[in-house]
Design a protein around this motif. Sequence first.
Motif, short mmCIF file in Angstrom:
data_model
loop_
_atom_site.label_atom_id
_atom_site.label_comp_id
_atom_site.label_asym_id
_atom_site.label_seq_id
_atom_site.Cartn_x
_atom_site.Cartn_y
_atom_site.Cartn_z
N ASP A 1 55.59 57.82 50.21
CA ASP A 1 55.75 56.38 50.01
C ASP A 1 54.52 55.77 49.31
N ARG A 2 54.23 56.30 48.11
CA ARG A 2 53.07 55.79 47.38
C ARG A 2 53.32 55.84 45.87
N VAL A 3 52.63 54.94 45.16
CA VAL A 3 52.66 54.93 43.70
C VAL A 3 51.66 55.99 43.23
N VAL A 4 52.13 56.90 42.36
CA VAL A 4 51.24 57.95 41.86
C VAL A 4 51.03 57.87 40.35
N GLY A 5 51.67 56.89 39.70
CA GLY A 5 51.45 56.77 38.27
C GLY A 5 52.30 55.72 37.61
N ILE A 6 52.08 55.60 36.30
CA ILE A 6 52.85 54.70 35.45
C ILE A 6 53.33 55.51 34.26
N HIS A 7 54.55 55.29 33.85
CA HIS A 7 55.20 56.03 32.77
C HIS A 7 55.63 54.98 31.73
N LEU A 8 55.08 55.07 30.52
CA LEU A 8 55.39 54.11 29.46
C LEU A 8 56.14 54.81 28.34
N GLU A 9 57.42 54.50 28.18
CA GLU A 9 58.25 55.05 27.10
C GLU A 9 58.03 54.21 25.84
N HIS A 10 58.24 54.83 24.67
CA HIS A 10 58.11 54.13 23.38
C HIS A 10 56.77 53.44 23.28
N PHE A 11 55.72 54.16 23.65
CA PHE A 11 54.39 53.57 23.79
C PHE A 11 53.91 52.90 22.50
N LEU A 12 53.82 53.65 21.41
CA LEU A 12 53.33 53.06 20.16
C LEU A 12 54.38 52.21 19.45
N ASP B 1 61.66 46.93 30.82
CA ASP B 1 61.99 47.82 29.71
C ASP B 1 60.80 48.68 29.32
N ASP B 2 61.01 49.98 29.27
CA ASP B 2 60.04 50.97 28.81
C ASP B 2 58.86 51.20 29.76
N VAL B 3 58.83 50.54 30.91
CA VAL B 3 57.73 50.70 31.87
C VAL B 3 58.30 51.11 33.22
N MET B 4 57.81 52.26 33.72
CA MET B 4 58.28 52.78 35.00
C MET B 4 57.12 53.09 35.91
N LEU B 5 57.31 52.85 37.18
CA LEU B 5 56.36 53.32 38.18
C LEU B 5 56.75 54.73 38.56
N ARG B 6 55.76 55.59 38.80
CA ARG B 6 56.00 56.94 39.29
C ARG B 6 55.75 56.90 40.79
N LEU B 7 56.80 57.18 41.55
CA LEU B 7 56.73 57.06 43.00
C LEU B 7 56.84 58.41 43.68
N ASP C 1 55.23 63.44 20.44
CA ASP C 1 56.61 63.76 20.08
C ASP C 1 57.61 62.82 20.73
N SER C 2 57.38 62.47 21.99
CA SER C 2 58.30 61.57 22.68
C SER C 2 57.79 60.13 22.74
N ASP C 3 56.55 59.89 22.22
CA ASP C 3 55.92 58.57 22.25
C ASP C 3 55.86 58.03 23.67
N THR C 4 55.40 58.89 24.58
CA THR C 4 55.32 58.56 26.00
C THR C 4 53.88 58.64 26.48
N LEU C 5 53.45 57.64 27.22
CA LEU C 5 52.12 57.67 27.83
C LEU C 5 52.32 57.71 29.34
N THR D 1 59.23 60.31 41.17
CA THR D 1 60.41 59.76 40.53
C THR D 1 60.00 58.54 39.73
N SER D 2 60.51 58.41 38.51
CA SER D 2 60.25 57.23 37.70
C SER D 2 61.27 56.14 38.03
N VAL D 3 60.76 54.95 38.32
CA VAL D 3 61.61 53.80 38.62
C VAL D 3 61.26 52.70 37.64
N GLU D 4 62.23 52.32 36.79
CA GLU D 4 61.98 51.32 35.76
C GLU D 4 61.75 49.96 36.40
#
Length: 82
Positions: free
Chosen positions: A54-65, A43-49, A21-25, A37-40
Amino acid sequence: RYREAVKALDPATSVVVYDGDSDTLMIRFVGRGVAATSVEIVDDVMLRLDRTNDRVVGIHLEHFLSRVVRVHPQFLDLRDIA
């Protein structure tokens, strides 16, 4: 600093989730339930902190497809994992 953190991640605890629905991975390196917290970074790529630890816990990709895969088609395989 974050490169070392990414290298230390355990693939066995990673979770990949695609929301059509949101085209987010989302790639969660430490499973679900960690406040972050998502930090861009581009464009369209954010680290989840996780700022508390004080660690990276993920990656957030907007408008994936609609955008990301068009530029980086090799990422399409990530959706199949989700």
